[in-house]
Write a protein that holds these residues in place. Structure first.
Motif, PDB file in Angstrom:
ATOM      1  N   SER A  34       0.844  -1.185   0.000  1.00 16.51           N
ATOM      2  CA  SER A  34       0.000   0.000   0.000  1.00 16.51           C
ATOM      3  C   SER A  34       0.886   1.245   0.000  1.00 16.51           C
ATOM      4  O   SER A  34       2.002   1.236  -0.536  1.00 16.51           O
ATOM      5  CB  SER A  34      -0.957  -0.025   1.194  1.00 16.51           C
ATOM      6  N   TRP A  35       0.435   2.294   0.636  1.00 13.67           N
ATOM      7  CA  TRP A  35       1.108   3.595   0.544  1.00 13.67           C
ATOM      8  C   TRP A  35       0.980   4.324   1.880  1.00 13.67           C
ATOM      9  O   TRP A  35       0.038   4.085   2.639  1.00 13.67           O
ATOM     10  CB  TRP A  35       0.441   4.413  -0.567  1.00 13.67           C
ATOM     11  N   GLY A  36       1.938   5.209   2.151  1.00 22.37           N
ATOM     12  CA  GLY A  36       1.858   6.059   3.340  1.00 22.37           C
ATOM     13  C   GLY A  36       1.945   5.273   4.630  1.00 22.37           C
ATOM     14  O   GLY A  36       2.725   4.328   4.756  1.00 22.37           O
ATOM     15  N   THR A  37       1.118   5.638   5.593  1.00 20.41           N
ATOM     16  CA  THR A  37       1.160   4.964   6.895  1.00 20.41           C
ATOM     17  C   THR A  37       0.714   3.510   6.768  1.00 20.41           C
ATOM     18  O   THR A  37       1.171   2.661   7.554  1.00 20.41           O
ATOM     19  CB  THR A  37       0.258   5.684   7.914  1.00 20.41           C
ATOM     20  N   PHE A  63       8.696  -4.368  -3.456  1.00 26.02           N
ATOM     21  CA  PHE A  63       9.321  -3.170  -4.008  1.00 26.02           C
ATOM     22  C   PHE A  63       8.556  -1.925  -3.565  1.00 26.02           C
ATOM     23  O   PHE A  63       7.417  -2.003  -3.117  1.00 26.02           O
ATOM     24  CB  PHE A  63       9.365  -3.243  -5.545  1.00 26.02           C
ATOM     25  N   ASP A  64       9.220  -0.785  -3.702  1.00 25.06           N
ATOM     26  CA  ASP A  64       8.606   0.502  -3.387  1.00 25.06           C
ATOM     27  C   ASP A  64       8.310   1.250  -4.685  1.00 25.06           C
ATOM     28  O   ASP A  64       9.126   1.256  -5.619  1.00 25.06           O
ATOM     29  CB  ASP A  64       9.550   1.362  -2.533  1.00 25.06           C
ATOM     30  N   TYR A  65       7.142   1.879  -4.730  1.00 32.54           N
ATOM     31  CA  TYR A  65       6.784   2.687  -5.891  1.00 32.54           C
ATOM     32  C   TYR A  65       7.675   3.933  -5.956  1.00 32.54           C
ATOM     33  O   TYR A  65       8.236   4.370  -4.949  1.00 32.54           O
ATOM     34  CB  TYR A  65       5.321   3.124  -5.816  1.00 32.54           C
ATOM     35  N   PHE A  66       7.787   4.511  -7.139  1.00 29.82           N
ATOM     36  CA  PHE A  66       8.565   5.739  -7.302  1.00 29.82           C
ATOM     37  C   PHE A  66       7.926   6.871  -6.497  1.00 29.82           C
ATOM     38  O   PHE A  66       6.720   7.073  -6.542  1.00 29.82           O
ATOM     39  CB  PHE A  66       8.618   6.128  -8.781  1.00 29.82           C
ATOM     40  N   GLY A  67       8.764   7.573  -5.720  1.00 29.28           N
ATOM     41  CA  GLY A  67       8.241   8.628  -4.856  1.00 29.28           C
ATOM     42  C   GLY A  67       7.731   8.103  -3.532  1.00 29.28           C
ATOM     43  O   GLY A  67       7.055   8.820  -2.795  1.00 29.28           O
ATOM     44  N   ALA A  68       8.048   6.839  -3.222  1.00 31.98           N
ATOM     45  CA  ALA A  68       7.597   6.233  -1.967  1.00 31.98           C
ATOM     46  C   ALA A  68       8.700   5.330  -1.432  1.00 31.98           C
ATOM     47  O   ALA A  68       9.549   4.836  -2.188  1.00 31.98           O
ATOM     48  CB  ALA A  68       6.314   5.430  -2.168  1.00 31.98           C
ATOM     49  N   GLY A  69       8.700   5.115  -0.120  1.00 29.68           N
ATOM     50  CA  GLY A  69       9.664   4.210   0.490  1.00 29.68           C
ATOM     51  C   GLY A  69      11.094   4.594   0.176  1.00 29.68           C
ATOM     52  O   GLY A  69      11.475   5.766   0.240  1.00 29.68           O
ATOM     53  N   ALA A  78       4.688  11.264  -6.842  1.00 27.61           N
ATOM     54  CA  ALA A  78       3.845  10.069  -6.936  1.00 27.61           C
ATOM     55  C   ALA A  78       2.655  10.294  -7.862  1.00 27.61           C
ATOM     56  O   ALA A  78       1.969  11.320  -7.767  1.00 27.61           O
ATOM     57  CB  ALA A  78       3.348   9.669  -5.550  1.00 27.61           C
ATOM     58  N   GLU A  79       2.413   9.353  -8.747  1.00 31.07           N
ATOM     59  CA  GLU A  79       1.260   9.356  -9.649  1.00 31.07           C
ATOM     60  C   GLU A  79       0.774   7.925  -9.796  1.00 31.07           C
ATOM     61  O   GLU A  79       1.578   7.015  -9.977  1.00 31.07           O
ATOM     62  CB  GLU A  79       1.638   9.908 -11.030  1.00 31.07           C
ATOM     63  N   LEU A  80      -0.537   7.715  -9.736  1.00 32.40           N
ATOM     64  CA  LEU A  80      -1.062   6.352  -9.796  1.00 32.40           C
ATOM     65  C   LEU A  80      -0.741   5.670 -11.124  1.00 32.40           C
ATOM     66  O   LEU A  80      -0.423   4.474 -11.155  1.00 32.40           O
ATOM     67  CB  LEU A  80      -2.569   6.356  -9.544  1.00 32.40           C
ATOM     68  N   ASP A  81      -0.816   6.418 -12.238  1.00 28.83           N
ATOM     69  CA  ASP A  81      -0.485   5.809 -13.527  1.00 28.83           C
ATOM     70  C   ASP A  81       0.982   5.387 -13.552  1.00 28.83           C
ATOM     71  O   ASP A  81       1.326   4.327 -14.091  1.00 28.83           O
ATOM     72  CB  ASP A  81      -0.762   6.786 -14.669  1.00 28.83           C
ATOM     73  N   GLY A 184      -6.344  11.250  -8.599  1.00 24.77           N
ATOM     74  CA  GLY A 184      -6.271   9.846  -8.975  1.00 24.77           C
ATOM     75  C   GLY A 184      -6.901   8.945  -7.931  1.00 24.77           C
ATOM     76  O   GLY A 184      -7.630   8.001  -8.262  1.00 24.77           O
ATOM     77  N   LEU A 185      -6.647   9.230  -6.658  1.00 19.81           N
ATOM     78  CA  LEU A 185      -7.283   8.457  -5.590  1.00 19.81           C
ATOM     79  C   LEU A 185      -8.793   8.642  -5.618  1.00 19.81           C
ATOM     80  O   LEU A 185      -9.558   7.686  -5.454  1.00 19.81           O
ATOM     81  CB  LEU A 185      -6.730   8.889  -4.230  1.00 19.81           C
TER      82      LEU A 185
END
Length: 256
Positions: A34-37, A63-69, A78-81, A184-185
């Motif tokens: 997931s993302w964030g907290t 793995f961590d998404y770009f702009g996260a972790g 961060a962008e969902l696409d 996006g969310l």
């Protein structure tokens, strides 16, 4: 466990690869968190799930998404696409590292929703997809992020700290994100439409409010399971209930 960076120089992604403890034809599993907290709180659960998959004969990649972790970029990037493309990149990496054609994808929360939306365009067809409490309604998800555990704080626009000046930034769940990320969310809606994925699908719900969904497989090989289990992405106060062992066991049974 092998921690490493992959992807491109412009979009480096951080991953943790763990090989199977024995070769029993399990294949390989990509874990999309997931993302964030929610990502932070569930980190231990995802690590334990990875180890259990390895014991069952699966190579795994978290793995961590770009702009996260620990991946490249800032939170406002961060962008969902883009994250859906990150799933494709991670899937290619796992396929190359494991050398197997039997692939499973496991998504938790926002990661599960991204897997649903990315599945038809993935470069490698997954044999099995497991969705663990996917986000079905983006507006409800935003409300939970804006007012966690009764805190009625709003998503407050702030001055941009990164990126082009025309990008409006907001604090969401304690992180600086772009307005397009929030849009996006907000656009997520998996509860009012039928979704058929190209792989067999197991959807697990542990939240009574999210029992209504119409996500399945084009081959009709799908199942929706409701389990009484802890939600590891919640705050630490809920972690006293322990790890969601029932969820792990149900996943492994499905993947065998």
């Amino acid at each position: 466990m092998l921690p490493f960076f992959f992807g491109s120089k412009k979009r480096p992604l951080f991953g943790s690869f763990e090989p199977a403890t024995h070769r029993s034809g399990g294949g390989a599993a990509l874990l999309c968190g997931s993302w964030g907290t929610e990502y932070t709180n569930a980190h231990r659960a995802m690590r334990v799930l990875s180890k259990r998959l390895c014991t069952a004969g699966f190579d795994t990649l978290r793995f961590d998404y770009f702009g996260a972790g620990d991946s490249g970029g800032e939170t406002i990037d961060a962008e969902l696409d883009g994250w859906k493309n990150d799933i494709s990149t991670a899937l290619r990496e796992l396929t190359e590292m494991s050398g197997t054609s039997r692939i499973a994808i496991i998504g938790m929360r926002l990661g599960a929703t991204l897997v649903v939306e990315a599945a038809p365009l993935l470069p490698v067809r997954a044999d099995s997809i497991v969705l663990w409490d996917p986000i079905l309604c983006g507006t409800d998800y935003l409300k939970s992020l804006q007012a966690p555990q009764g805190d009625h704080r709003k998503t407050t626009p702030v001055s941009p700290m990164h990126g082009p000046p025309e990008v409006a930034a907001s604090q969401l769940g304690g992180l600086l994100v772009s307005s397009s990320f929030i849009d996006g969310l907000r656009s997520i809606d998996l509860s009012s439409r039928e979704v058929r994925l190209p792989s067999k699908v197991l959807t697990i719900f542990t939240d009574n409010q999210h029992r209504k969904c119409n996500i399945g497989s084009a081959s009709k090989d799908s199942e929706v399971v409701i389990l009484e289990a802890p939600s590891p992405w919640r705050d630490s106060a809920d972690q006293e209930e322990g790890l969601p062992v029932e969820v792990f066991e149900r996943m492994l049974k499905w993947l065998r």
